[in-house]
Motif scaffolding. Structure first.
Motif, mmCIF file in Angstrom:
data_model
loop_
_atom_site.group_PDB
_atom_site.id
_atom_site.type_symbol
_atom_site.label_atom_id
_atom_site.label_comp_id
_atom_site.label_asym_id
_atom_site.label_seq_id
_atom_site.Cartn_x
_atom_site.Cartn_y
_atom_site.Cartn_z
ATOM 1 N N MET A 175 0.831 -1.205 0.000
ATOM 2 C CA MET A 175 0.000 0.000 0.000
ATOM 3 C C MET A 175 0.864 1.252 0.000
ATOM 4 S SD MET A 175 -2.703 -1.372 2.821
ATOM 5 C CE MET A 175 -4.208 -0.464 2.613
ATOM 6 N N ILE A 176 1.949 1.191 0.747
ATOM 7 C CA ILE A 176 2.834 2.357 0.833
ATOM 8 C C ILE A 176 3.591 2.545 -0.474
ATOM 9 C CG2 ILE A 176 4.910 3.241 1.992
ATOM 10 C CD1 ILE A 176 3.750 1.754 4.537
ATOM 11 N N PRO A 179 -0.061 3.652 -4.097
ATOM 12 C CA PRO A 179 -1.431 3.861 -3.594
ATOM 13 C C PRO A 179 -2.488 3.156 -4.438
ATOM 14 C CG PRO A 179 -0.252 5.936 -3.731
ATOM 15 C CD PRO A 179 0.605 4.914 -4.415
ATOM 16 N N ILE A 182 -3.969 0.182 -2.778
ATOM 17 C CA ILE A 182 -4.679 0.304 -1.497
ATOM 18 C C ILE A 182 -6.024 -0.417 -1.510
ATOM 19 C CG2 ILE A 182 -5.805 1.942 0.082
ATOM 20 C CD1 ILE A 182 -3.489 3.876 -0.408
ATOM 21 N N THR A 237 7.459 5.891 6.722
ATOM 22 C CA THR A 237 7.838 5.606 5.331
ATOM 23 C C THR A 237 9.010 6.489 4.958
ATOM 24 O OG1 THR A 237 6.631 7.324 4.178
ATOM 25 C CG2 THR A 237 5.373 5.387 4.849
ATOM 26 N N ARG A 239 8.950 8.163 2.183
ATOM 27 C CA ARG A 239 8.457 9.253 1.349
ATOM 28 C C ARG A 239 8.587 10.572 2.084
ATOM 29 N NH1 ARG A 239 4.494 8.105 -2.760
ATOM 30 N NH2 ARG A 239 4.351 5.859 -3.080
ATOM 31 N N MET B 175 -5.698 7.830 2.745
ATOM 32 C CA MET B 175 -4.603 6.879 2.530
ATOM 33 C C MET B 175 -3.890 7.170 1.225
ATOM 34 S SD MET B 175 -6.746 3.540 3.713
ATOM 35 C CE MET B 175 -5.590 2.303 4.205
ATOM 36 N N ASP B 178 -1.731 10.529 1.477
ATOM 37 C CA ASP B 178 -0.458 10.472 2.201
ATOM 38 C C ASP B 178 -0.286 9.083 2.831
ATOM 39 O OD1 ASP B 178 1.747 10.719 3.790
ATOM 40 O OD2 ASP B 178 1.139 12.610 4.713
ATOM 41 N N PRO B 179 0.677 8.327 2.345
ATOM 42 C CA PRO B 179 0.860 6.949 2.821
ATOM 43 C C PRO B 179 1.119 6.880 4.332
ATOM 44 C CG PRO B 179 2.199 7.351 0.880
ATOM 45 C CD PRO B 179 1.644 8.680 1.304
ATOM 46 N N ILE B 182 -1.797 5.584 6.262
ATOM 47 C CA ILE B 182 -2.333 4.242 6.016
ATOM 48 C C ILE B 182 -2.542 3.450 7.303
ATOM 49 C CG2 ILE B 182 -1.830 1.985 4.958
ATOM 50 C CD1 ILE B 182 -0.644 3.487 2.562
#
Lengths: 242, 242
Positions: A175-176, A179, A182, A237, A239, B175, B178-179, B182
Motif C-alpha cells: 500500500m505504501i 497507492p 490500497i 515511510t 516518502r 490513505m 499520504d501513505p 495508512i
C-alpha cells in the motif's frame, strides 16, 4: 433414567453428533471454495458459496431444535447436559465460520481485475490451510472426545495469528509502495481478518470439547499471538511529506 | 401446566428478561465507552473496557444456564418456548456486541500519537450513535414485545451501512493522499467495520423479537445497504505509476 430413556438419549446424542459432523463438513467446504474462488477470481463459484450459506444456517436451526427437544424430553444432568450444550455452542461457531467464508466470497466479484499480488495470495492460502487443519482436527476431537487433540488445536492458533501479522505487514508495504494497491489490499486485509477469526472459532470449539469431556474450563491464558491491533500506526515511510 | 407451574414459569421468564436487560445495559455502556476512549485516546479507559468484557460473558453463561434449567423443568411449548429461545439468541448477539466494543478498545493504545483525522472521528461517532440507538430501541422492543419498533430497527440498519460506506471512502482518500496515514486509517477501518457489525447484531435481535411475538420469521429480503465488499478496487489515483 430407565434403560429405555438411556437408549433414547444415546440416540439423540448420536443424531446431534451426526448433524455437527455434517455442518462441519459443509463449513470446511465453504472455506476451501471461498479461498479457491478468491485465488481464481471465480465469480460463479463465489455466488454459489453465498447461496449455500443458507444450508449451514438451516442445519444450525435443526440442531437448536434437537437440543431443546432433548433437554425437555430427557432432562439430562451433568456430563449428558454438557454434551448437549457443547453441540449447541459448536453449531454457533460453525455457523460463524460459514458466515466468514461467505464474506470472503462477497469480495471476489470486486477483485475481478488484474490481481498482481500473487505472492500475497500464497500467504493467504497458507493461512487458510492452517485454519482448515484446525477446523478438521477440532471436529475430529469432538467426534472422538479426544481432549489432547482439542488442546493441540487450542495451542496451535498462535501460528495462525503469526501468519496473520506477517501478511498484514506485507500488505502495508504494498500500500505504501503504490497507492493504487490500497483498494485491493484492503479487501485482502478483511479476507485475512476473516481467516484469523475462523481460527478463533476453531479455538472456541476446542474449549467446548475440553469442557464437555473434562467438565471444567481450559485456563484463560492462551498465549495470544494476534497483534493486529498492535500494528504501530502511523507507519513510518521513506516518502517525503507532501 | 398447573396454576403453580404457570406462575413459576412466568417468574422464570421475568428473570430472563431482567438478565437480558442488564446484559444489554452493560453492552451499551461498553460501546459508548469504547468510542469515547477512541476519541480521547484514553488508554486507561480502554483497559477497563477490555477487563469488563468478562462481566458480559458471565451474564451470557448465566442466561444459558437459566434457559436450560427452564426448558428441562417446565418443558414449554410454542410461544413460551419461542420466548426462551429468543432470550438465548439475544444474549449471543449482545455478547458479540461486547466483543466488538472490546476490539475497538484494543486499538486505542496504538493510536496514542497524533490523531489528525478529527473529521473522521466525527463520522465514527455519528455511526456509533446510530448503532447505539438501534441497540437501545431493539432492547426496548424486546422488553415491551413491541414488534413495530423491532421492524423499525431492522429497516434502519440501512442508514448505518450508508454511513459505513461513506466513511470507508473518506478513509481511502486520506490513505491515497499520504501513505503515512495508512496505518491509522486501517485501524479506523476495522473500528468502523466493528460498528457496522454491531448494527447487524441489533438487526438479528430485531428478527428474534419479531419471531418471538409473531411466531414467524421476517422476510429475508431486507434492503441491504452494506457495500463494503463492493468498494471498487484497485483505486484510481492521479499519481504516476512508479
Amino acid at each position: 433414567m430407565t434403560e429405555h430413556t438411556i437408549r433414547a438419549f444415546d440416540a439423540d446424542l448420536q443424531a446431534l453428533a451426526r448433524m455437527i459432523s455434517e455442518m462441519g463438513g459443509l463449513a470446511e467446504k465453504q472455506v476451501i471454495d471461498a479461498i479457491r474462488s478468491l485465488d481464481r477470481l471465480d465469480v460463479a463459484m463465489a455466488r454459489r458459496i453465498i447461496a449455500d450459506d443458507a444450508k449451514i444456517n438451516g442445519i444450525q436451526h435443526e440442531i437448536e431444535e434437537k437440543v431443546i427437544l432433548t433437554i425437555a424430553r430427557r432432562q439430562p444432568m451433568a456430563a449428558d447436559l454438557r454434551e448437549i450444550v457443547a453441540a449447541l455452542r459448536i453449531s454457533n461457531d460453525l455457523e460463524r465460520i460459514g458466515d466468514l467464508a461467505k464474506n470472503i466470497a462477497k469480495r471476489v466479484s470486486v477483485l475481478d481485475n488484474d490481481i498482481q499480488l500473487r505472492q500475497v495470495m500464497r500467504g493467504v492460502e497458507h493461512m487458510a490451510d492452517l485454519a482448515l487443519v484446525a477446523l478438521k482436527n477440532v471436529l475430529d476431537s469432538y467426534i472422538r472426545r479426544d481432549v489432547e487433540k482439542a488442546v493441540a488445536v487450542w495451542r496451535g492458533d498462535e501460528e495462525i495469528d503469526a501468519v496473520n501479522n506477517s501478511l498484514l505487514r506485507e500488505l502495508l508495504t504494498y500500500m505504501i509502495e503504490d497507492p493504487r494497491n490500497i483498494g485491493i489490499c484492503i479487501h485482502l486485509m478483511f479476507c485475512i481478518k476473516n481467516i484469523e477469526r475462523m481460527g478463533d472459532h476453531a479455538t472456541n470449539i476446542a474449549e467446548n470439547v475440553y469442557h464437555m469431556v473434562e467438565g471444567k474450563m481450559l485456563p484463560d491464558d492462551r498465549p495470544k499471538g494476534d497483534l493486529t491491533s498492535l500494528i504501530s500506526a502511523p507507519i513510518e515511510t521513506k516518502r517525503k511529506s507532501p
